[in-house]
Design a protein around this motif. Structure first.
Motif, mmCIF file in Angstrom:
data_model
loop_
_atom_site.group_PDB
_atom_site.id
_atom_site.type_symbol
_atom_site.label_atom_id
_atom_site.label_comp_id
_atom_site.label_asym_id
_atom_site.label_seq_id
_atom_site.Cartn_x
_atom_site.Cartn_y
_atom_site.Cartn_z
ATOM 1 N N VAL A 176 -15.100 1.199 8.201
ATOM 2 C CA VAL A 176 -16.514 1.617 8.197
ATOM 3 C C VAL A 176 -17.256 0.384 7.697
ATOM 4 O O VAL A 176 -17.364 0.134 6.494
ATOM 5 C CB VAL A 176 -16.746 2.852 7.305
ATOM 6 N N ASN A 178 -8.446 9.334 12.786
ATOM 7 C CA ASN A 178 -9.180 9.436 14.054
ATOM 8 C C ASN A 178 -8.428 8.771 15.197
ATOM 9 O O ASN A 178 -8.990 8.595 16.271
ATOM 10 C CB ASN A 178 -10.600 8.858 13.917
ATOM 11 N N GLU A 235 0.843 -1.203 0.000
ATOM 12 C CA GLU A 235 0.000 0.000 0.000
ATOM 13 C C GLU A 235 0.879 1.253 0.000
ATOM 14 O O GLU A 235 0.569 2.236 -0.665
ATOM 15 C CB GLU A 235 -0.927 -0.021 1.211
ATOM 16 N N ILE A 243 0.936 4.215 -2.838
ATOM 17 C CA ILE A 243 0.872 5.664 -2.596
ATOM 18 C C ILE A 243 1.899 6.353 -3.488
ATOM 19 O O ILE A 243 1.608 7.347 -4.150
ATOM 20 C CB ILE A 243 1.157 6.008 -1.102
ATOM 21 N N ASP A 272 -13.109 12.123 11.384
ATOM 22 C CA ASP A 272 -13.570 10.755 11.161
ATOM 23 C C ASP A 272 -14.249 10.646 9.805
ATOM 24 O O ASP A 272 -15.138 11.445 9.492
ATOM 25 C CB ASP A 272 -14.554 10.396 12.291
ATOM 26 N N LEU A 273 -13.862 9.641 9.042
ATOM 27 C CA LEU A 273 -14.476 9.389 7.735
ATOM 28 C C LEU A 273 -15.990 9.247 7.848
ATOM 29 O O LEU A 273 -16.721 9.605 6.932
ATOM 30 C CB LEU A 273 -13.846 8.120 7.136
#
Ligand SMILES: C[S@@+](CC[C@H](N)C(=O)[O-])C[C@H]1O[C@@H](n2cnc3c(N)ncnc32)[C@H](O)[C@@H]1O
Length: 263
Positions: free
Chosen positions: A163, A105, A54, A58, A131-132
Motif C-alpha cells: 500500500v 488478495n 519474517e 511469526i 484487500d488491506l
C-alpha cells in the motif's frame, strides 16, 4: 473481487506471494516468479533471508501472544501461501482452540488456502479473499470467525509495503486497529530501504511486479502510534526477542518490525 480466482490467476507476471513462497522453499510458484526471484537475488543476495527472518518472527511473536498473553484469535492480513511456521500452526500448537482468519488478495493464495490451512477440531481457520486497502468489508467478513469484543492478534507482515500511499496505508491499518478491543496486539513488519533493497525493488517493478514502497524504521514506527510498543521496539527482525532458534542475528536483515499492545 472481480473474476473467479482462476480467471485472476495470471502466471505470466510475478506475484509477491509466489516469489516469497519460492524464497521460503515452497512449490507454489511459476517460471515468472522464479525468474524475478533469481534476478533479485543477483542484486540483493540476502533477500531470501528477509523472507525466512519474517517466518521466524511469526513464530516468536505468535508464540508470545498465544502463550504468555493468552490471545486466542488472530487476524493475519497479507498471509501469503501457507508454509511451515504459519500463524495457525504456531497458535494452535500452543492453544488448539485458537481461531485464525487469514486474508490475502492473491488468487493463488485463495486457490491453495483451503487445502493448506487445516484447523484443529477445537479451533477455526478461515480464509478471506480481501484487500488491506478496503478494511471495512475485511473486518465485516472476519467477524464471522473472530469475536472483536475480545483481544485479537493483528498480523501485518510484509504487506504494508504494497500500500504505497502513506495516508492510505496508515488509514487502513488504523481502521483495523480501531476495531480491536483493549488487550489486543498488533505485529507489523516491512522492508527497509538499503542500496540492495532499492535495487531489488527496481528489478521487481521492471518485471511488472505489484508496486511497493520501502519505509524507514521511523516511518514504520508511525503505524504503531497510539499503541504501547513492546521492547525492543521496531528493529531488524532477528533482533526482535531472539531465541535459540533465531537465525541471522549477525546479519544486516532489512526486514524490520515490532509488536505493540492496545490499551
Ligand atoms: C511478502 S508476502 C508476506 C507473506 C507472509 N505475511 C509472511 O510474512 O511470510 C506479502 C503478501 O501480501 C499480500 N498482499 C499484497 N498486497 C495486499 C493487499 N492490498 N491486501 C491483502 N494482501 C496483500 C501478497 O499477496 C502476499 O501474499
Amino acid at each position: 473481487m472481480a473474476g473467479t480466482p482462476r480467471q485472476r490467476l495470471d502466471t505470466s507476471i510475478p506475484h509477491p506471494a509466489r516469489v516469497w513462497d519460492y524464497w521460503l522453499g515452497g512449490n507454489e510458484n511459476f517460471a515468472s516468479d522464479r525468474e524475478v526471484a533469481t534476478l533479485i537475488t543477483e542484486v540483493m543476495p540476502d533477500m531470501p533471508i528477509n523472507a525466512r527472518s519474517e517466518r521466524q518472527f511469526i513464530g516468536r511473536c505468535v508464540g508470545l501472544l498465544a502463550g504468555e498473553t493468552g490471545v486466542d484469535q488472530f487476524l493475519d492480513v497479507g498471509a501469503g501461501i501457507s508454509n511451515a511456521g504459519n500463524t495457525h500452526l504456531v497458535a494452535q500448537k500452543i492453544n488448539p482452540a485458537a481461531r485464525i482468519v487469514y486474508v490475502d488478495n492473491d488468487p493463488i493464495v485463495l486457490i491453495h488456502a483451503r487445502a493448506l490451512m487445516e484447523s484443529t477440531p477445537d479451533g477455526a481457520v478461515d480464509y478471506l479473499d480481501a484487500d488491506l486497502r478496503h478494511p471495512d468489508p475485511l473486518l465485516q467478513a472476519a467477524s464471522e470467525t473472530i469475536d472483536f469484543s475480545r483481544p485479537v492478534g493483528l498480523m501485518l507482515l510484509g504487506v504494508i509495503e504494497f500500500v504505497t500511499d502513506d495516508t492510505l496505508a496508515l488509514d487502513a491499518v488504523h481502521t483495523l486497529i480501531d476495531a480491536l478491543s483493549p488487550g489486543s496486539y498488533v505485529a507489523i513488519a516491512s522492508s527497509m530501504p538499503s542500496p540492495g533493497m532499492r535495487a531489488a525493488v527496481d528489478v521487481w517493478h521492471a518485471r511488472g511486479g505489484a508496486p511497493l514502497v520501502l519505509r524507514t524504521p521511523e516511518n514504520l514506527t508511525r503505524f504503531f502510534d497510539g499503541l504501547d510498543l513492546l521492547e525492543p521496539g521496531v528493529v531488524s527482525l532477528p533482533q526482535w526477542r531472539p531465541d535459540t532458534l533465531t537465525d541471522y542475528r549477525d546479519r544486516e536483515v532489512y526486514q524490520y518490525g515490532g509488536v505493540a499492545r492496545k490499551h
